[in-house]
Scaffold this motif. Structure first.
Motif, PDB file in Angstrom:
ATOM      1  N   LYS A   1       0.853  -1.192   0.000  1.00 27.09           N
ATOM      2  CA  LYS A   1       0.000   0.000   0.000  1.00 27.09           C
ATOM      3  C   LYS A   1       0.888   1.242   0.000  1.00 27.09           C
ATOM      4  O   LYS A   1       2.009   1.198   0.503  1.00 27.09           O
ATOM      5  N   ILE A   2       0.350   2.345  -0.540  1.00 24.27           N
ATOM      6  CA  ILE A   2       1.175   3.548  -0.702  1.00 24.27           C
ATOM      7  C   ILE A   2       0.654   4.714   0.139  1.00 24.27           C
ATOM      8  O   ILE A   2      -0.556   4.854   0.333  1.00 24.27           O
ATOM      9  N   THR A   3       1.594   5.504   0.662  1.00 22.91           N
ATOM     10  CA  THR A   3       1.259   6.764   1.346  1.00 22.91           C
ATOM     11  C   THR A   3       2.220   7.840   0.846  1.00 22.91           C
ATOM     12  O   THR A   3       3.188   7.542   0.141  1.00 22.91           O
ATOM     13  N   LYS A   4       1.972   9.041   1.294  1.00 19.65           N
ATOM     14  CA  LYS A   4       2.932  10.111   1.043  1.00 19.65           C
ATOM     15  C   LYS A   4       4.160   9.927   1.951  1.00 19.65           C
ATOM     16  O   LYS A   4       4.119   9.158   2.911  1.00 19.65           O
TER      17      LYS A   4
ATOM     18  N   ARG B   1       7.345  -7.589  -6.266  1.00 17.78           N
ATOM     19  CA  ARG B   1       6.517  -7.433  -7.471  1.00 17.78           C
ATOM     20  C   ARG B   1       5.372  -6.448  -7.223  1.00 17.78           C
ATOM     21  O   ARG B   1       5.162  -5.526  -8.002  1.00 17.78           O
ATOM     22  N   ASN B   2       4.655  -6.618  -6.134  1.00 24.18           N
ATOM     23  CA  ASN B   2       3.502  -5.745  -5.867  1.00 24.18           C
ATOM     24  C   ASN B   2       3.938  -4.314  -5.562  1.00 24.18           C
ATOM     25  O   ASN B   2       3.236  -3.364  -5.917  1.00 24.18           O
ATOM     26  N   SER B   3       5.091  -4.151  -4.916  1.00 25.26           N
ATOM     27  CA  SER B   3       5.609  -2.798  -4.666  1.00 25.26           C
ATOM     28  C   SER B   3       5.951  -2.104  -5.987  1.00 25.26           C
ATOM     29  O   SER B   3       5.642  -0.923  -6.180  1.00 25.26           O
ATOM     30  N   LEU B   4       6.564  -2.845  -6.901  1.00 21.65           N
ATOM     31  CA  LEU B   4       6.943  -2.255  -8.191  1.00 21.65           C
ATOM     32  C   LEU B   4       5.703  -1.956  -9.033  1.00 21.65           C
ATOM     33  O   LEU B   4       5.641  -0.926  -9.719  1.00 21.65           O
ATOM     34  N   GLU B   5       4.710  -2.821  -8.963  1.00 23.88           N
ATOM     35  CA  GLU B   5       3.466  -2.564  -9.703  1.00 23.88           C
ATOM     36  C   GLU B   5       2.781  -1.297  -9.184  1.00 23.88           C
ATOM     37  O   GLU B   5       2.316  -0.467  -9.966  1.00 23.88           O
ATOM     38  N   LEU B   6       2.749  -1.168  -7.875  1.00 27.42           N
ATOM     39  CA  LEU B   6       2.146   0.021  -7.264  1.00 27.42           C
ATOM     40  C   LEU B   6       2.942   1.277  -7.643  1.00 27.42           C
ATOM     41  O   LEU B   6       2.365   2.349  -7.879  1.00 27.42           O
TER      42      LEU B   6
END
Ligand code: ADP
Length: 173
Positions: A61-64, A97-102
């Motif tokens: 998941k991503i945040t600032k 993989r999921n971090s790079l996709e995000l």
């Protein structure tokens, strides 16, 4: 080396579009790199994380980035090492993989990773390094929109493991 770099540094100091956090399922902070990132980013990071309702192992998941030099933090949850027969390898690969996709979904071009799961979660570092670099290279081969991936090692032993894994991959090419 191309778009892949391995360095010895503190990830909280890295100026990239995104740094990756080796978080836990709560996403509410913890020890190790997670604690360091939260301390450096400031309390607004925890406030945003509270709204995310945690994260499954292997997902991201991503945040600032708040007070960090990095614009974003991608939070991923590595597997706890239970001996290797509990899907640990696949889950670790999924983190990268999921971090790079995000990252791609968010227009991120430069990204820095810590050595996910090899601290408190006890994943053997040589094995983790092979999985991490294998997954990153596979991803870069299929995606030209990421300009730079940095593996940020926090100690010499970790650095050696990643440099050796990189040598092995390059010998095979
Ligand atoms: P995990 O719970 O996924 O094992 P840890 O934070 O315990 O996560 O450890 C993961 C790796 O991050 C370890 O190699 C640890 O030494 C490293 N680490 C700790 N602090 C930092 C930091 N500030 N920058 C980069 N790496 C760090």
């Amino acid at each position: 080396m191309g778009r892949m770099h391995i360095i010895l540094d503190d990830i909280t100091k890295i100026k990239a579009d995104a740094i990756v956090n080796a978080a836990n399922n709560t996403l509410l902070g913890g020890g190790g790199v997670d604690g360091a990132i939260h301390r450096a980013a400031g309390s607004e990071l925890l406030e945003e994380c509270r709204k995310l309702n945690g994260c499954e192992t292997g997902r991201a998941k991503i945040t600032k980035g708040y007070n960090l030099p990095a614009k974003y933090v991608i939070h991923t949850v590595g597997p706890v090492w239970h001996g290797g027969n509990d899907n640990e390898d696949q889950l670790l690969a999924a983190c990268y993989r999921n971090s790079l996709e995000l990252a791609i979904e968010n227009g991120i071009k430069t990204i820095a990773f810590p050595s996910i799961s090899t601290g408190v979660y006890r994943f053997p570092v040589r094995r983790a390094a092979k999985i991490a670099l294998g997954e990153i290279f596979r991803f870069l081969n299929g995606n030209s929109s990421i300009d730079k991936v940095v593996m940020v090692c926090f100690d010499e032993k970790t650095m050696e493991a990643y440099v050796e894994a990189l040598d092995e991959i390059e010998e095979k090419r």
